[in-house]
Structures are given as structure tokens and as C-alpha cells.
Design a protein around this motif. Structure first.
Motif, PDB file in Angstrom:
ATOM      1  N   GLY A  30       0.801  -1.241  -0.001  1.00  8.23           N
ATOM      2  CA  GLY A  30       0.096   0.259  -0.046  1.00  8.23           C
ATOM      3  C   GLY A  30       0.887   1.072  -0.058  1.00  8.23           C
ATOM      4  N   GLY A  31       0.210   2.343   0.538  1.00 11.68           N
ATOM      5  CA  GLY A  31       0.869   3.565   0.284  1.00 11.68           C
ATOM      6  C   GLY A  31       0.328   4.500  -0.453  1.00 11.68           C
ATOM      7  N   GLN A  32       0.102   5.924   0.503  1.00  9.61           N
ATOM      8  CA  GLN A  32      -0.928   6.866  -0.266  1.00  9.61           C
ATOM      9  C   GLN A  32       0.105   8.142  -0.211  1.00  9.61           C
ATOM     10  OE1 GLN A  32      -3.948   7.662   3.001  1.00  9.61           O
ATOM     11  NE2 GLN A  32      -4.779   5.425   2.359  1.00  9.61           N
ATOM     12  N   PHE A  33       0.074   8.701  -1.545  1.00  8.78           N
ATOM     13  CA  PHE A  33       0.911   9.652  -2.037  1.00  8.78           C
ATOM     14  C   PHE A  33       0.353  10.880  -2.548  1.00  8.78           C
ATOM     15  CE2 PHE A  33       3.141   5.438  -2.341  1.00  8.78           C
ATOM     16  CZ  PHE A  33       4.289   6.071  -1.730  1.00  8.78           C
ATOM     17  N   ALA A  55     -11.636   7.115  -2.897  1.00  9.15           N
ATOM     18  CA  ALA A  55     -10.494   6.314  -3.304  1.00  9.15           C
ATOM     19  C   ALA A  55      -9.409   6.037  -2.345  1.00  9.15           C
ATOM     20  CB  ALA A  55      -9.989   7.155  -4.484  1.00  9.15           C
ATOM     21  N   LEU A  56      -9.158   7.182  -1.524  1.00  6.03           N
ATOM     22  CA  LEU A  56      -8.048   6.710  -0.376  1.00  6.03           C
ATOM     23  C   LEU A  56      -8.799   5.280   0.505  1.00  6.03           C
ATOM     24  CD1 LEU A  56      -7.543  10.416   0.810  1.00  6.03           C
ATOM     25  CD2 LEU A  56      -5.876   8.724  -0.282  1.00  6.03           C
ATOM     26  N   VAL A  58      -3.728  -1.264  -1.355  1.00  3.34           N
ATOM     27  CA  VAL A  58      -3.162  -0.879  -2.472  1.00  3.34           C
ATOM     28  C   VAL A  58      -2.568   0.450  -2.341  1.00  3.34           C
ATOM     29  CG1 VAL A  58      -4.496  -2.680  -3.796  1.00  3.34           C
ATOM     30  CG2 VAL A  58      -5.155  -0.179  -3.764  1.00  3.34           C
ATOM     31  N   THR A  59      -1.673   0.808  -3.442  1.00  2.09           N
ATOM     32  CA  THR A  59      -0.859   2.043  -3.566  1.00  2.09           C
ATOM     33  C   THR A  59      -1.917   3.087  -4.242  1.00  2.09           C
ATOM     34  OG1 THR A  59       0.891   1.114  -3.905  1.00  2.09           O
ATOM     35  CG2 THR A  59       0.799   3.447  -4.679  1.00  2.09           C
ATOM     36  N   VAL A  60      -2.026   4.392  -3.711  1.00 11.86           N
ATOM     37  CA  VAL A  60      -2.912   5.279  -4.226  1.00 11.86           C
ATOM     38  C   VAL A  60      -2.193   6.535  -4.298  1.00 11.86           C
ATOM     39  CG1 VAL A  60      -3.685   6.114  -1.910  1.00 11.86           C
ATOM     40  CG2 VAL A  60      -4.971   6.692  -3.945  1.00 11.86           C
TER      41      VAL A  60
END
Length: 846
Positions: free
Chosen positions: A310-313, A434-435, A443-445
Motif C-alpha cells: 500500500g501507500g498513499q502519495f 479512493a483513499l 493498494v497504492t494510491v
């Protein structure tokens, strides 16, 4: 006799969200049904099913399955379609959206299903054998007309009978019961077919390996023999469309069926996807080399993608810095890892350009989902994604609910855009959802923007999102090796023109002297210009200079906007019509004031139509086009305008905010903002933020491939901090001013808002309802001593009357850490809020 065990008496039970509520209803219809034995092996959570509901059959979505004693439960009827199943991730997201935005679960689940599949079981009536022979003259008039109609036209639904016989529902139902008790008519049920189904085409395939015996058999049928030879000459023996065979050989259907009866060909049907990209032929795409900043951003994000952690950028890249290329590289990596990807874009206009770039890179792996497509195209895209045949979904807000069972990457482009917040139930924000989707799936966003929302940038500053920056604009030049090499480009200089001084100097034109001169130079050099005005039409309103009368919509009270109506006008003299942008009401522009009969009645202000006319008057040779909601109508309208711009068929585009949203127009050398003040002082706490974002974004359309571009902003408020920050391309400076304002008033991100809006045909009634709710909210807050909860209002809404209904609203401001659960408890405690629009975390309060 041995008593049965508990396990023997349990059954598989399905909890079903029944689609029985109207869109305005705020309650869930969730009921439990026993699953019949024959469905137990195939049914799953997410399936669309038929269930008995009261005296009807209704559709619903299975939201859970479990075993328990079910002797008192009714049986589920059947699956609607084994393929119509929402993936577990979609179900989890729907549950979150329903909780977070206080909306019925069934309304959210509708977004997770393809369009056009809704079916209804309707009650029907038919004449019995006794009714067919009964003496009509002995019946009362209403019953006689019903029986006569059924005898003549056969079985009819209650809706069809009501339309034909023009009676009230109560009168007709009384007549139905009386006729049924006499045994003259009988009740039935009919399921209307879905509006959208898979498209099938008839295909033909050669069924023999040795052609010689077959041709010998067809000596007296030369047309059949010719068709058989044509099929054989194709070589691949793959099925082809029957229509193609008939066009190529002229064979008729009688002969085709004869070939099939002889076993020489196979005739069958296959599904054909309705593909909106079928006619799209994007040029070959060669990935350009990445800059150092792009590579750093890509490698940082891709590490989490590959690890599956995952990961939020937040990708903050100035306009033209190459955010889209980073997206493309990330998507390619996700696809190589066997995952699916989702890209959200805020507008169809922007989606059209993204689709071209993505189609050039990913071909038929791409599926497009937005409201500009037909229901059939969206239905087929949904099924391709659900089956895993398409690996990349791109679309507007609703694409968030696309069925992506193997999701690995979510990208929200232009994350700051207010259009990501739905203005109709369910009122969710696609960025925030979406976040949550990425968190649910692990998952990555990536949120991307040149002008991030204040909330997102604040979250990045506080570590909730990881901030990545692209600080340089990228140009391209051909090196000695013949390859295109990236090089930094300066942002275009921005000049602010004070229109007050223009008036003092005697310039009453729409254009300042500086903008006129820049426009002339741009056209002389054969370059393109964008003129931005966030107001449609020819003029803002009609005003009487003697008595102050303003032409207003009778239903909405809002001023009517002047439009040129070329359709009903002579070629050289367009007719002025007045249009309400709220309800669409049209009226003729008055020649004299209806209030004082003065002839000094004039259209004041300007819209995109007037600006386009003014450009044509100043530069008759210029090819001018409008790009707004009035001109970009119909399917593919945005794509056609974009193609015309790229093909240099347009010199000047005059548009609204549609042209300010991420479009890559390499030939634009001048951007002119006709009036920067249109939204600056609206009674909305986000007005400064929106003005800065719009100006910065539209300025970013200039000089994306070469130097020498310029931006001219015309305004009557040149000292406003939003305009000064836009002139310097200074997001950080704007953020410092805006965050201080938000902190002082506890507005987001330092607080949360819940907006309540009520509409009523009576203004007094509207006000009374608003004051009653305000009283209930005050009592709830004081009884529970809720610190930080504050009510603002009630008051008339900014758009006070729309479509003959008065509007009042009030705002509840709560601390930023208030949970969805706490908000739900408060709303539930207020009782049924029938008629109220409840908007949690609104993006506008007008």
C-alpha cells in the motif's frame, strides 16, 4: 424417533439490500431470505438477485451469507444473472460510503452495477374465461371499461391501464378488486426486460477440411460454392461476421441456411463489445526519458507497488511537469505485476485527452467509464473489467465503483477538483473514497495536482500522505543523437491588469489594451490562444437603467442570462434569448422594460458567447471556437474540439473552466483571463482557493512545449492574495494565507461540516422547517454538552429559489476528529429527516 440436530435445521441465509427505496429515502431495506438448495453452490455475496418483497418481486444485492435456522424466512427467488456480481472490494467500499455519507446502502450498490440492468416486476391483469364471455352491460362503467380493454388488448400492466383509462389509482384498484372477486379478471406478474443486454452478432465458420467434395456437391448452387471458396481463401478458418460474408459474396440468407443444413458451415452467435475506442487511432507512443524528479517520484511509489504494502502519495507537480508520464510508468508496472489499475479524472473533457495517451500506451487493456458514453458501452466495459479482460479503468467519479477484483493501483488526477464530489445522492467525494478503497485493498494510491486541495496538502504536511514534488516544467528538444531529450522550461510570466485603470483611461472593451495587443501578436505568429471566462452566454443579465429592473427566472428568482440564438435567427443577426442556468427556462429578451416601459434596458456583463463575438469583430480572419457546456454537447464533442486544436484548425478558444483542467495543448502561447473576479467573493469559504486553482491551472495551459508564452489576468481586485499567488505561481504562499484563514474559523481541515438543505414551495414553510431542525440540533448539542459542535444558520441559501421551490440551509460544524459513527448517531437522534438534503463534508455551501 431421533430428533434432528441443529445443523439439520439450519439453512443458508442471504442478507439482501432490496432496491425498494426511492433516491430520497434515508433508510435501508435489508432483509434476510432463505437460499434455495439449487442456488447454494453458486450464490455469493455481491450477486444481484430476485426476492419477494411484500406482494411484489424486487431486485436486490446479496450483502452477506451465513447459516442459521430459517424456518420463518421466505425463499430467495433466483439470480438475475450469474455474471452480475459485485466483487468483495466493491461491497466493502459501498458499505463505507453508505456509513460515511449517511446514505442508503442500496443507493451506493447501484453505482457498483452496470447501467441499464434494472428490471421491475410489475403487476398485470388479464380477463379470465368467465370475463371473456361476461355481459359487459351489467357492470358499472369503470369496471366495464377495464374488462372491455383487457378483452380487446390482452394482459396489461396497471401502469398501462392507468395511462389508457385515465383514472386515479384508488378508483382503478377498487375496480380491479371488484372484478377479481367476480372471477372476471386475474392478477399476474410480468418482468420487464433490462434496457441493456449483451450485443450479439451472427457469425459463420467453415466446417469442412476438404473443400473438393463440398464444391462437387454444390455444382448446381454457384452462389453457395462461391461463398464457400471465399471462406476457404481466408485461410485462418476463424469465425467471421455473417454480414461480412454477405457483403463480400452477395449470398442471401436462404443460401446461408442451406450451407448450414448440409454441414458445410457452422452458423452461430457471439458477443460483440461496444467499444468507444474502436475508431480511435492514437499515434505511436514512445515513452520519453524521465527527469531526475520524475524518476525519484516513480521509484518511491513503485517500491510500495512491488512490495504490495500500500501507500498513499500526494504528487504535487507544477503544470507541465510530467505527472501523466509518471502515471503511465506506474500503470505499466502494475500491469506487469498482474494487477489492475484505476485512473480517475474530474471531467469528460480531460478524460478524452487522457484516454488518447493511455490508449496509445496500453491498447485494448483499457476500459473507459463516464457519463458521456452510451449505456451499452459502459455495460460492456463493466463486464470486461469484471472478467479481467481489461486491466486498466479510466473514467470520471463513478469509475471508482468499477469491478476490479485484482486492483493494485489507484490514481486520482487533478485531485483538487470539486467535481469529484457528487451533487446528487449518494453525495460521496471520489477522492476520499479512493483513499478508503486503497486502504481496504491494501493498494497504492496517488493523488496528483499542480494545485492540491488545502485538505490534501495539509494532510501531506502532517504525514498522513507522503508528499512527492515535481518542481520543474518539462520541454523537449531533439539532440545530436536524433532523440527527444527533456529539458526544463520556465513557467509563463503572468501579468495582472487592473481593469479599473482601463476604465479610467476610456477603455470600455471586454479586452484590456495589453490583452488586445498580445492576442494580435499571437495570431500574427500563427500560434493559438485561450481566453478564459467562467460564465456562459452572451451577457450576465438584463438591467433597466431607469428603474433598476432585472430580468429574473420566474421559477428560480436568479437573473436570466443572455444567449445568442443562432438557430432561429437570420445569418447575420442572432436573436437574444434569456436562459436560466438553473432550470433551463427560456424567454424572449425584452425590448422595453416590463416594469416602467423604459427603452433604456440593456444587457450587462459578458459571457463566453459575447467574448467569442468580440474576438471575431477584432480579428475577422481568426478561427474562433467556444468550449463550454453549451457548445460541447453530444457524444465525443470534447474529443472533436481537442482534435481540432491539435490539428491547428482553431486559432482562439473561448471557454469556461472546462479548458482549465489539465489539458495538454502544445501550441497555446497566450492565455487571457477575461475576468478573474467571477467567483472571488461568493459566500463560500472555498472561493479564494477555487479562484487560485482555476487561475493557476488555466495559466498552465500556456507554453507547454516552448518558451515565449504569456498569461494576462484581468481583474478589478488586483491585490487579492489568491491573484497575487497565481501571478507568482506560488502555491506555498497561497497555502500559508489560506490555512491561516481556515484555522481562525475552524473550517476544514480544522473542522468538519454537515450541510442541511430544505426546499419547499412556500417560503414561510421552508423557513419553519429550517428553524425547527435548528432548534432540534441546538437541543441535541446542549443535552450532550458536545464541545466544538456549532450551528451556523438557518438562513436562505445563496441560490434562494430554484425550480419554484424556496431553499434554506444550515451548517453544523464539528471537530475534525469527529467520526462517521458520531455523526450518524446525531442524525439518527434527530428522527426521520424526510425532505432534507444532508451533505457531509460539502465542497460548496451555496
Amino acid at each position: 424417533m431421533v430428533a434432528p440436530s441443529v445443523a439439520d435445521t439450519t439453512a443458508l441465509v442471504a442478507d439482501v439490500a432490496v432496491r425498494a427505496a426511492s433516491p430520497a429515502c434515508q433508510r435501508d431495506y435489508i432483509f434476510s431470505y432463505r437460499v434455495p438448495e439449487h442456488l447454494c453452490p453458486v450464490i455469493t455475496a455481491g450477486h444481484l438477485v430476485w426476492v419477494p418483497f411484500r406482494q411484489q418481486q424486487m431486485q436486490g444485492v446479496v450483502i452477506g451469507l451465513h447459516r442459521r435456522q430459517a424456518t420463518a424466512l421466505r425463499d430467495l427467488i433466483d439470480l438475475v444473472d450469474p455474471e452480475l456480481s459485485i466483487p468483495p472490494l466493491g461491497l466493502a467500499l459501498a458499505h463505507w460510503v453508505a456509513r460515511a455519507y449517511y446514505t442508503p446502502l442500496a443507493a451506493v450498490l447501484d453505482l457498483c452495477l452496470p447501467p441499464g440492468i434494472v428490471q421491475q416486476a410489475v403487476t398485470t391483469w388479464r380477463a379470465t374465461s368467465n370475463g371473456l364471455n361476461y355481459e359487459l352491460g351489467s357492470l358499472p362503467e369503470r369496471e366495464r371499461s377495464i374488462l372491455f380493454y383487457l378483452r380487446r388488448y390482452g394482459e396489461q400492466s396497471e401502469v398501462e391501464l392507468r395511462a389508457a383509462l385515465r383514472g386515479s389509482d384508488a378508483d382503478l384498484r377498487t375496480a380491479y378488486r371488484a372484478l377479481a372477486e367476480r372471477g372476471l379478471i386475474a392478477r399476474g406478474m410480468r418482468i420487464d426486460p433490462p434496457r441493456v443486454r449483451p450485443r450479439l452478432e451472427r457469425v459463420v465458420q467453415l466446417a469442412v477440411a476438404d473443400l473438393a467434395p463440398a464444391l462437387a456437391m454444390l455444382r448446381r448452387a454457384p452462389r453457395q460454392a462461391a461463398a464457400l471458396r471465399w471462406l476457404a481463401e481466408r485461410g485462418d478458418r476463424q469465425p467471421i461476421a455473417l454480414a461480412e460474408l454477405r457483403d463480400a459474396t452477395g449470398i442471401d440468407m436462404v443460401s446461408v441456411r442451406a450451407l448450414a443444413r448440409r454441414g458445410l458451415i457452422a452458423l452461430f452467435e457471439r458477443e460483440v463489445y461496444r467499444d468507444p475506442l474502436a475508431t480511435l487511432t492514437p499515434p505511436p507512443d514512445t515513452p520519453p526519458p524521465l527527469t531526475a524528479a520524475q524518476r525519484e517520484a516513480y521509484e518511491t511509489i513503485v517500491s510500495t507497488l512491488e512490495a504490495g504494502s500500500g501507500g498513499q502519495f500526494l504528487l504535487h507537480g507544477i503544470t507541465g511537469s510530467g505527472k501523466t508520464e509518471v502515471y503511465l510508468r506506474l500503470i505499466a508496472r502494475a500491469l506487469r505485476l498482474g494487477r489492475q489499475a484505476l485512473v480517475l479524472a474530474p471531467e469528460i473533457a480531460l478524460t478524452a485527452q487522457l484516454v488518447r495517451r493511455f490508449a496509445a500506451r496500453f491498447g485494448n487493456q483499457l476500459a473507459v467509464l463516464h457519463s458521456g458514453l452510451s449505456d451499452g458501452e459502459r455495460y460492456d466495459a463493466w463486464r470486461r473489467l469484471r472478467r479481467g479482460e481489461a486491466r486498466l479503468a479510466i473514467g470520471a467519479r463513478s469509475a471508482l465503483f468499477a469491478p476490479l477484483p485484482e486492483l493494485g493501483l489507484v490514481i486520482v488526477d487533478e485531485e483538487h477538483e470539486p467535481s469529484y464530489k457528487s451533487d446528487a445522492a449518494p453525495r460521496f467525494h471520489a477522492r476520499d473514497a479512493a483513499l478508503q478503497l486503497a486502504e481496504l485493498a491494501g493498494v497504492t494510491v496517488v493523488l496528483g495536482s499542480a494545485t492540491p486541495s488545502v485538505e490534501s496538502f495539509y494532510a501531506a504536511r502532517n504525514g498522513h500522505l507522503r508528499l512527492l514534488q515535481l518542481p520543474e516544467r518539462i520541454g523537449g528538444q531533439i539532440g545530436a543523437d536524433g532523440l527527444v531529450h527533456a529539458r526544463p522550461l520556465p513557467l509563463p510570466p503572468v501579468r495582472i491588469v487592473d481593469m479599473r485603470r482601463e476604465l479610467q483611461q476610456g477603455n470600455n472593451s471586454i479586452f484590456s489594451a495589453a490583452l488586445q495587443q498580445a492576442l494580435a501578436q499571437t495570431l500574427e505568429r500563427g500560434q493559438q490562444a485561450l481566453l478564459f471566462l467562467n460564465r456562459r452566454g452572451a451577457a450576465s443579465f438584463v438591467f433597466c437603467r431607469d428603474c433598476g429592473y432585472v430580468a429574473r427566472c420566474e421559477r428560480c428568482v436568479a437573473p436570466l442570462t443572455v444567449h445568442y440564438d443562432h438557430a432561429t435567427a437570420a445569418a447575420s443577426e442572432p436573436v437574444n434569448v434569456l436562459i436560466c442556468h438553473s432550470c433551463g427556462q427560456r424567454a424572449a429578451a425584452p425590448v422595453i422594460c416590463p416594469q416602467c416601459l423604459s427603452r433604456r434596458i440593456r444587457a450587462l456583463g459578458a459571457g463566453t458567447q459575447r467574448v467569442a463575438e468580440a474576438v471575431r469583430e477584432l480579428f475577422p480572419q481568426a478561427r474562433v471556437a467556444r468550449w463550454d457546456r453549451d457548445s460541447a454537447t453530444g457524444k465525443d464533442a470534447h474529443g472533436k474540439l481537442l482534435e481540432a486544436m491539435l490539428a491547428r484548425q482553431i486559432d482562439v478558444v473561448v471557454g469556461t473552466q472546462m479548458i482549465a483542467k489539465g489539458l495538454d495543448l502544445p501550441l497555446v502561447a497566450l492565455v487571457g483571463v477575461i475576468l478573474a473576479d467571477t467567483g472571488l467573493y461568493l459566500p463560500d469559504f472555498r472561493s479564494g482557493e477555487r479562484t487560485f486553482q482555476l487561475l493557476t491551472q488555466v495559466a498552465g495551459r500556456a507554453g507547454r512545449r516552448s518558451e515565449g508564452a504569456q498569461v494576462i489576468i484581468q481583474t478589478y481586485q488586483p491585490d487579492h492574495y489568491a491573484l497575487q499567488a497565481a501571478r507568482e505561481h506560488d502555491y506555498q504562499g497561497f497555502f500559508r494565507e489560506e490555512i491561516a484563514f481556515r484555522r481562525a474559523l475552524a473550517y476544514p481541515p480544522f473542522g468538519r461540516l454537515i450541510r442541511f438543505v430544505i426546499a419547499n414551495t412556500s417560503e414561510a414553510g421552508c423557513r419553519k422547517q429550517a428553524e425547527r431542525l435548528a432548534s432540534d440540533l441546538h437541543r441535541y448539542i446542549s443535552e450532550r454538552d458536545l464541545a466544538g459542535w456549532r450551528l451556523i444558520g438557518p438562513a436562505p441559501a445563496f441560490f434562494r429559489r430554484q425550480r419554484d421551490r424556496w431553499r434554506w440551509h444550515l451548517l453544523l460544524r464539528v471537530p475534525a476528529d469527529t467520526t462517521h459513527r458520531e455523526i450518524t448517531v446525531a442524525l439518527d437522534a434527530l428522527g426521520p429527516l424526510t425532505g432534507w438534503v444532508i451533505d457531509i463534508d460539502p465542497v460548496q455551501v451555496l
